[in-house]
Design a protein around this motif. Structure first.
Motif, PDB file in Angstrom:
ATOM      1  N   PHE A 188       0.666  -1.443   0.148  1.00  0.00           N
ATOM      2  CA  PHE A 188       0.048   0.071   0.055  1.00  0.00           C
ATOM      3  C   PHE A 188       0.837   1.154  -0.089  1.00  0.00           C
ATOM      4  N   CYS A 189       0.638   2.052  -0.949  1.00  0.00           N
ATOM      5  CA  CYS A 189       1.297   3.632  -1.172  1.00  0.00           C
ATOM      6  C   CYS A 189       0.290   4.487  -0.307  1.00  0.00           C
ATOM      7  N   ASP A 190       0.944   5.192   0.745  1.00  0.00           N
ATOM      8  CA  ASP A 190       0.146   6.335   1.288  1.00  0.00           C
ATOM      9  C   ASP A 190       0.788   7.593   0.771  1.00  0.00           C
ATOM     10  N   VAL A 191       0.376   8.193  -0.120  1.00  0.00           N
ATOM     11  CA  VAL A 191       0.735   9.375  -0.837  1.00  0.00           C
ATOM     12  C   VAL A 191       0.617  10.676   0.053  1.00  0.00           C
ATOM     13  N   HIS A 192       1.659  11.507   0.156  1.00  0.00           N
ATOM     14  CA  HIS A 192       1.377  12.951   1.016  1.00  0.00           C
ATOM     15  C   HIS A 192       2.077  13.828  -0.121  1.00  0.00           C
ATOM     16  N   GLN A 193       1.730  15.060   0.195  1.00  0.00           N
ATOM     17  CA  GLN A 193       2.634  16.213  -0.167  1.00  0.00           C
ATOM     18  C   GLN A 193       3.032  17.092   0.784  1.00  0.00           C
ATOM     19  N   ALA A 194       4.135  17.826   0.691  1.00  0.00           N
ATOM     20  CA  ALA A 194       4.610  18.776   1.680  1.00  0.00           C
ATOM     21  C   ALA A 194       5.269  19.891   1.078  1.00  0.00           C
ATOM     22  N   GLU A 195       5.525  20.998   1.812  1.00  0.00           N
ATOM     23  CA  GLU A 195       6.431  22.073   1.133  1.00  0.00           C
ATOM     24  C   GLU A 195       7.700  22.223   2.125  1.00  0.00           C
ATOM     25  N   TRP A 196       8.754  22.456   1.383  1.00  0.00           N
ATOM     26  CA  TRP A 196       9.875  22.659   2.260  1.00  0.00           C
ATOM     27  C   TRP A 196      10.500  23.836   1.595  1.00  0.00           C
ATOM     28  N   THR A 197      10.893  24.942   2.289  1.00  0.00           N
ATOM     29  CA  THR A 197      11.327  26.082   1.733  1.00  0.00           C
ATOM     30  C   THR A 197      13.060  26.297   2.023  1.00  0.00           C
ATOM     31  N   GLY A 198      13.426  25.417   2.897  1.00  0.00           N
ATOM     32  CA  GLY A 198      14.973  25.659   3.189  1.00  0.00           C
ATOM     33  C   GLY A 198      15.803  24.646   2.608  1.00  0.00           C
ATOM     34  N   PRO A 199      17.020  24.755   2.932  1.00  0.00           N
ATOM     35  CA  PRO A 199      18.132  23.976   2.199  1.00  0.00           C
ATOM     36  C   PRO A 199      17.836  22.396   2.591  1.00  0.00           C
ATOM     37  N   VAL A 200      18.262  21.780   1.728  1.00  0.00           N
ATOM     38  CA  VAL A 200      18.261  20.168   1.970  1.00  0.00           C
ATOM     39  C   VAL A 200      19.567  19.504   1.936  1.00  0.00           C
ATOM     40  N   THR A 201      19.692  18.580   2.767  1.00  0.00           N
ATOM     41  CA  THR A 201      21.026  17.630   2.749  1.00  0.00           C
ATOM     42  C   THR A 201      20.696  16.447   2.709  1.00  0.00           C
ATOM     43  N   PRO A 202      20.459  15.846   1.370  1.00  0.00           N
ATOM     44  CA  PRO A 202      19.730  14.559   1.307  1.00  0.00           C
ATOM     45  C   PRO A 202      20.753  13.349   1.712  1.00  0.00           C
ATOM     46  N   GLN A 203      20.283  12.470   2.306  1.00  0.00           N
ATOM     47  CA  GLN A 203      20.906  11.305   2.724  1.00  0.00           C
ATOM     48  C   GLN A 203      21.669  10.594   1.767  1.00  0.00           C
ATOM     49  N   VAL A 204      23.152  10.627   1.946  1.00  0.00           N
ATOM     50  CA  VAL A 204      23.979   9.860   0.603  1.00  0.00           C
ATOM     51  C   VAL A 204      23.867   8.542   0.692  1.00  0.00           C
ATOM     52  N   GLU A 205      23.442   7.578   1.810  1.00  0.00           N
ATOM     53  CA  GLU A 205      23.296   6.426   1.588  1.00  0.00           C
ATOM     54  C   GLU A 205      21.883   6.139   0.864  1.00  0.00           C
ATOM     55  N   GLU A 206      20.903   7.035   0.594  1.00  0.00           N
ATOM     56  CA  GLU A 206      19.664   6.716   0.071  1.00  0.00           C
ATOM     57  C   GLU A 206      19.737   7.553  -1.677  1.00  0.00           C
ATOM     58  N   ILE A 207      20.473   8.581  -1.737  1.00  0.00           N
ATOM     59  CA  ILE A 207      20.068   9.599  -2.785  1.00  0.00           C
ATOM     60  C   ILE A 207      21.536   9.910  -3.215  1.00  0.00           C
ATOM     61  N   ASP A 208      21.687   9.386  -4.624  1.00  0.00           N
ATOM     62  CA  ASP A 208      22.937   9.640  -5.435  1.00  0.00           C
ATOM     63  C   ASP A 208      22.980  11.289  -5.967  1.00  0.00           C
ATOM     64  N   TRP A 209      21.594  11.791  -6.627  1.00  0.00           N
ATOM     65  CA  TRP A 209      21.729  12.974  -7.067  1.00  0.00           C
ATOM     66  C   TRP A 209      20.301  13.684  -6.837  1.00  0.00           C
ATOM     67  N   HIS A 210      20.247  14.928  -6.778  1.00  0.00           N
ATOM     68  CA  HIS A 210      18.974  15.479  -6.360  1.00  0.00           C
ATOM     69  C   HIS A 210      18.855  16.947  -7.261  1.00  0.00           C
ATOM     70  N   ASP A 211      17.646  17.234  -7.585  1.00  0.00           N
ATOM     71  CA  ASP A 211      17.336  18.792  -8.036  1.00  0.00           C
ATOM     72  C   ASP A 211      15.764  19.046  -7.723  1.00  0.00           C
ATOM     73  N   TRP A 212      15.676  20.313  -7.972  1.00  0.00           N
ATOM     74  CA  TRP A 212      14.242  20.936  -7.786  1.00  0.00           C
ATOM     75  C   TRP A 212      13.742  21.119  -9.156  1.00  0.00           C
ATOM     76  N   LEU A 213      12.962  20.356  -9.666  1.00  0.00           N
ATOM     77  CA  LEU A 213      12.324  20.392 -11.219  1.00  0.00           C
ATOM     78  C   LEU A 213      10.857  20.986 -11.257  1.00  0.00           C
ATOM     79  N   THR A 214      10.412  21.783 -12.383  1.00  0.00           N
ATOM     80  CA  THR A 214       9.306  22.067 -12.584  1.00  0.00           C
ATOM     81  C   THR A 214       8.514  21.037 -13.202  1.00  0.00           C
ATOM     82  N   GLU A 215       7.003  21.221 -13.033  1.00  0.00           N
ATOM     83  CA  GLU A 215       6.403  19.902 -13.349  1.00  0.00           C
ATOM     84  C   GLU A 215       6.732  19.825 -15.073  1.00  0.00           C
TER      85      GLU A 215
END
Length: 176
Positions: free
Chosen positions: A113-140
């Motif tokens: 079961f996938c329980d889907v949420h949404q959230a807004e985050w306006t500050g900086p992020v420091t993605p977990q390196v064990e989980e994420i190799d690359w990230h960016d903020w993209l438009t729709e």
């Protein structure tokens, strides 16, 4: 560090009722239905946090995703897991996910079961390196383009399609 495949998960029936517990490894081996959370995170400009999963992930290694999230631990609520997963993967505290919908994702090899949420985050992020190799903020529009060219996790792709359909139906004018 403990082995993630040893983590205990609640096993659920097709009505999402807990019927037992099993290790993540056993859940995957036996295709037992369990629970996961997904959080679509936007910044103040409305862009979506998109990332590539690390090569060490047991499910969809190296694939892209528009959601942060993961499995719900045994005895944990969907809401608790959504906050925990979003904060862990983004490397932040104070995320407030808003629940949107839930659906059963099933393939020949997986069932959860996938329980889907949404959230807004306006500050900086420091993605977990064990989980994420690359990230960016993209438009729709950028996400729509990447969905045609990049390999995305199958449950995230299904959830994002449902998210777009839900948004389109909720903005449709009512007929009289």
């Amino acid at each position: 560090m403990s082995n993630p495949l040893d983590e205990l998960l609640d096993v659920v029936d097709h009505q999402d009722r807990v019927v037992g517990t099993a290790s993540r490894g056993e859940v995957y081996r036996r295709r037992l239905t369990h629970r996961c959370v997904m959080v679509l995170v936007r910044d103040a400009a409305g862009r979506i946090f998109v990332h590539r999963r690390s090569a060490g992930k047991s499910f969809a290694p190296g694939a892209y995703d528009v959601f942060v999230g993961g499995v719900v631990g045994s005895g944990e609520s969907y809401r608790e897991a959504a906050v925990r997963e979003a904060e862990e993967e983004l490397g932040v505290t104070g995320v407030r996910p808003e629940p949107l919908f839930r659906f059963l994702f099933e393939t020949a090899d997986h069932s959860w079961f996938c329980d889907v949420h949404q959230a807004e985050w306006t500050g900086p992020v420091t993605p977990q390196v064990e989980e994420i190799d690359w990230h960016d903020w993209l438009t729709e529009d950028e996400v729509a383009d990447r969905l045609t060219r990049w390999e995305f996790v199958p449950d995230g792709r299904a959830a994002y399609q449902r998210y777009l359909e839900l948004r389109a139906s909720s903005s449709a004018p009512e007929s009289s």
